[in-house]
Design an enzyme around this catalytic site. Structure first.
Site, PDB file in Angstrom:
ATOM      1  N   TRP A  12      83.591  58.233  74.453  1.00 45.67           N
ATOM      2  CA  TRP A  12      83.279  58.417  73.164  1.00 45.67           C
ATOM      3  C   TRP A  12      84.489  58.665  72.055  1.00 45.67           C
ATOM      4  CZ3 TRP A  12      79.048  57.696  70.182  1.00 45.67           C
ATOM      5  CH2 TRP A  12      79.068  58.316  68.853  1.00 45.67           C
TER       6      TRP A  12
ATOM      7  N   ALA B  13      84.116  50.373  70.824  1.00 45.15           N
ATOM      8  CA  ALA B  13      83.046  49.644  71.235  1.00 45.15           C
ATOM      9  C   ALA B  13      82.090  50.570  71.848  1.00 45.15           C
ATOM     10  CB  ALA B  13      83.468  48.392  72.027  1.00 45.15           C
TER      11      ALA B  13
ATOM     12  N   ARG C 103      81.255  53.499  71.003  1.00 44.92           N
ATOM     13  CA  ARG C 103      80.549  54.264  70.103  1.00 44.92           C
ATOM     14  C   ARG C 103      79.638  53.647  69.248  1.00 44.92           C
ATOM     15  NH1 ARG C 103      85.802  56.310  69.591  1.00 44.92           N
ATOM     16  NH2 ARG C 103      86.186  54.881  67.683  1.00 44.92           N
ATOM     17  N   GLN C 104      80.094  52.200  69.181  1.00 45.27           N
ATOM     18  CA  GLN C 104      79.288  51.398  68.337  1.00 45.27           C
ATOM     19  C   GLN C 104      77.992  50.846  69.097  1.00 45.27           C
ATOM     20  OE1 GLN C 104      82.081  48.283  67.869  1.00 45.27           O
ATOM     21  NE2 GLN C 104      82.698  48.990  65.952  1.00 45.27           N
ATOM     22  N   GLU C 105      78.204  50.710  70.668  1.00 44.63           N
ATOM     23  CA  GLU C 105      77.024  50.440  71.416  1.00 44.63           C
ATOM     24  C   GLU C 105      75.955  51.427  71.729  1.00 44.63           C
ATOM     25  OE1 GLU C 105      79.770  47.121  73.543  1.00 44.63           O
ATOM     26  OE2 GLU C 105      79.542  48.925  74.563  1.00 44.63           O
TER      27      GLU C 105
ATOM     28  N   LEU D  75      57.185  50.768  69.582  1.00 47.07           N
ATOM     29  CA  LEU D  75      56.750  49.335  69.536  1.00 47.07           C
ATOM     30  C   LEU D  75      55.175  49.402  70.461  1.00 47.07           C
ATOM     31  CD1 LEU D  75      59.636  46.834  70.140  1.00 47.07           C
ATOM     32  CD2 LEU D  75      58.270  47.290  67.993  1.00 47.07           C
TER      33      LEU D  75
ATOM     34  N   GLU E  59      79.813  48.588  79.564  1.00 45.86           N
ATOM     35  CA  GLU E  59      80.938  49.045  78.843  1.00 45.86           C
ATOM     36  C   GLU E  59      81.791  50.005  79.187  1.00 45.86           C
ATOM     37  OE1 GLU E  59      83.634  48.822  76.002  1.00 45.86           O
ATOM     38  OE2 GLU E  59      81.983  47.516  75.811  1.00 45.86           O
TER      39      GLU E  59
ATOM     40  N   TRP F  98      60.066  39.036  68.665  1.00 46.16           N
ATOM     41  CA  TRP F  98      59.324  37.761  68.091  1.00 46.16           C
ATOM     42  C   TRP F  98      57.864  37.818  68.512  1.00 46.16           C
ATOM     43  CZ3 TRP F  98      60.094  33.848  65.179  1.00 46.16           C
ATOM     44  CH2 TRP F  98      59.301  32.722  65.235  1.00 46.16           C
TER      45      TRP F  98
END
Length: 135
Positions: A35, A40, A42-44, A58, A79, A127
């Site tokens: 972290w 990357a 942190r973004q993921e 859902l 990662e 979809w």
């Protein structure tokens, strides 16, 4: 491999509950380091934090929910492994070497495959959900 070489670190000498507690602590240190030092990651992780509630919300089967969460976990796992490879290579030294570059590139390619899988699985599921609600 000599069995004594496997016990050459203090971590390998621990057994039972102490080993589990130590391993958990090292894992937390790994998450904190990722972290703190890996954009990357942190973004993921942020993307997964946003997508996790959606996966559970859902109206899809339990198996589909598991699949949505599993591909997110795969991205995080890959990662973390990529970051470990990069850290080990960086530890070796700053000089350029084709094998160091290849190791980093291979780790990056693994992340790309994991992210592509996640996009594909989420895309197919979303979809289907939108097609079901339209028809």
């Amino acid at each position: 491999m000599n069995a004594n070489k496997l016990k050459s670190t203090p971590v390998k000498g621990k057994t039972g509950l102490r080993r589990i507690i130590n391993a958990f602590g090292y894992s937390l240190k790994g998450f904190k380091a990722a972290w703190a030092h890996e954009a990357a990651f942190r973004q993921e992780l942020t993307a997964c934090a946003i997508l996790l509630p959606l996966a559970l919300w859902l109206e899809v089967s339990s198996l589909t929910k598991i699949m949505l969460v599993a591909v997110m976990a795969i991205v995080i796992i890959v990662e973390l492994l990529n970051s470990a490879i990069e850290a080990a290579i960086d530890r070796i030294g700053p000089e350029a070497h084709h094998l160091s570059g290849a190791a980093k590139d291979l780790g990056s390619a693994a992340v790309l495959v994991a992210l592509s899988l996640m996009v594909f699985v989420w895309g197919v599921v979303l979809w289907d959900v939108f097609q079901h609600h339209r028809g």
